[in-house]
Design an enzyme around this catalytic site. Structure first.
Site, mmCIF file in Angstrom:
data_model
loop_
_atom_site.group_PDB
_atom_site.id
_atom_site.type_symbol
_atom_site.label_atom_id
_atom_site.label_comp_id
_atom_site.label_asym_id
_atom_site.label_seq_id
_atom_site.Cartn_x
_atom_site.Cartn_y
_atom_site.Cartn_z
ATOM 1 N N ASP A 220 -50.076 -18.182 -5.291
ATOM 2 C CA ASP A 220 -49.642 -16.885 -5.595
ATOM 3 C C ASP A 220 -48.911 -16.307 -4.003
ATOM 4 O O ASP A 220 -49.360 -16.529 -3.067
ATOM 5 C CB ASP A 220 -50.901 -15.873 -5.679
ATOM 6 N N ASN A 228 -41.604 -5.702 -3.268
ATOM 7 C CA ASN A 228 -41.078 -4.775 -4.037
ATOM 8 C C ASN A 228 -40.892 -3.570 -3.771
ATOM 9 O O ASN A 228 -39.833 -2.911 -3.792
ATOM 10 C CB ASN A 228 -41.871 -5.148 -5.502
ATOM 11 N N ASP A 237 -37.210 -10.465 -7.252
ATOM 12 C CA ASP A 237 -36.762 -11.363 -8.154
ATOM 13 C C ASP A 237 -35.985 -12.433 -7.448
ATOM 14 O O ASP A 237 -36.007 -13.478 -7.772
ATOM 15 C CB ASP A 237 -35.757 -10.871 -9.176
ATOM 16 N N GLU A 264 -46.251 -13.213 -9.948
ATOM 17 C CA GLU A 264 -45.884 -13.824 -8.902
ATOM 18 C C GLU A 264 -46.755 -15.167 -8.744
ATOM 19 O O GLU A 264 -46.822 -15.590 -7.389
ATOM 20 C CB GLU A 264 -46.020 -13.054 -7.603
#
Length: 349
Positions: A220, A228, A237, A264
């Site tokens: 992760d 973000n 992204d 993620e």
């Protein structure tokens, strides 16, 4: 590059069997019906030796080399040209265009269409017609008025077979490509290019049912929400896409496969029950991740990941193995991040 399919491989094996059959029958037909004592057999035996050598090489390629290897592709495609020249030689030796072996031409056309679709079919048809004309001039003594209807219909059937056969093969190829595209859409994650969660479940089920030794590693991205929030979702992204690329290039397909598990989170299935081997491959990826610098405008940043890994115990099901690795991932995230935790082992930075 033309992709080799399993069905193409089976067809190549079938063509190889047909070659051996034709080699024996052609030799028998020639020696018993067309050979005369006044003729020399040296050319015939030379051509036979070359044919046997090539066919033996083909057997090695078909049964002992990987389908994707350059040797396999070279030998199988060379077969189309070998078939063509063998066809011309056989017809020349067995009474020219009156030969009972003339239908071999259709097999040559089909073989060419197998690799080069409609274009290959038509080129092979054209080359066979050119060879046919050469045989008429060399063996038959030229085009005679009485034979023109026979030649006309031979040409017509060759052209029709090449044209219709080429169209059918081209349609089948197009269907195969479209089917492959839809399958990839269903199995691959559009952003990272990795296989998706559905593919992960299928691979796990197949590996466990086949009793293949596997190690599962769940990973992760640390602080992904902050990435973000600070840099925007496009930057997020980009991070996902680059990590997918790093995983893809770090893990050989023969030793494991990476998946985008969701969000993620990523999953890696290693085809081994050795913790040392799985850790070695993990470090190949980790070194690349540590060297990776992400840029967003004037800012530059790096990312870390947390991992949990579990070796599959005998009798352990898919759900139990995923739960074990996921639990270790959770512990890695809540106890410092940027680490790999193994079951019953200490975290390794």
């Amino acid at each position: 590059m033309v992709k080799i399919r399993k069905s193409d491989h089976i067809l190549e094996i079938a063509y190889s069997c047909v070659r051996w059959f034709l080699l024996v029958t052609t030799t028998y037909v020639y020696l018993n019906y067309y050979y005369s004592a006044s003729q020399s057999l040296s050319l015939f035996w030379s051509m036979l030796a070359v044919a046997i050598l090539y066919m033996a090489t083909t057997e090695v390629a078909l049964h002992f080399t990987p389908i994707a290897s350059g040797f396999y592709r070279t030998v199988t495609r060379l077969g189309v040209f070998m078939d063509y020249f063998s066809f011309i030689a056989i017809i020349a030796l067995t009474d020219g265009t009156h030969s009972p072996l003339l239908p071999i031409a259709y097999l040559v056309i089909l073989h060419a269409s197998l690799y080069w679709s409609f274009r290959g079919s038509m080129v092979a048809t054209g080359m066979i017609i050119i060879g046919y004309c050469f045989i008429v001039d060399l063996v038959d003594g030229g085009f005679r008025i009485d034979d023109l209807p026979r030649h006309f219909f031979n040409f017509a059937f060759l052209l029709m077979f090449g044209f219709i056969g080429g169209i059918l093969v081209a349609r089948e190829r197009k269907h195969f490509v479209e089917k492959g595209i839809f399958e990839n859409l269903a199995k691959q994650d559009y952003l990272t290019g990795l296989y998706n969660h559905r593919s992960f479940q299928e691979h796990m089920r197949e590996a466990i049912s086949s009793k293949q030794p596997i190690t599962l590693m769940m990973g992760d991205i640390d602080y992904f929400k902050q990435i973000n929030d600070r840099y925007g979702h496009q930057a997020g992204d980009t991070v996902l896409r680059e990590i997918g690329s790093l995983l893809e290039t770090s893990i050989p397909s023969s030793q494991g496969r990476a998946f985008r598990y969701g969000g993620e989170e990523f999953a890696i299935i290693f085809y081994t029950d050795s913790q040392d081997k799985a850790t070695e491959l993990y470090h190949v990826f980790l070194d690349k991740l540590r060297a990776k610098v992400f840029e967003h405008g004037k800012d530059a940043f790096q990312v870390t990941m947390s991992f949990g890994a579990a070796l599959r115990d005998r009798g352990q099901g898919k759900s139990e193995l995923v739960a074990a690795a996921d639990k270790l991932l959770y512990e890695a995230k809540t106890h410092g991040k940027n680490q790999l935790l193994w079951a019953r082992t200490e975290g390794m930075k």
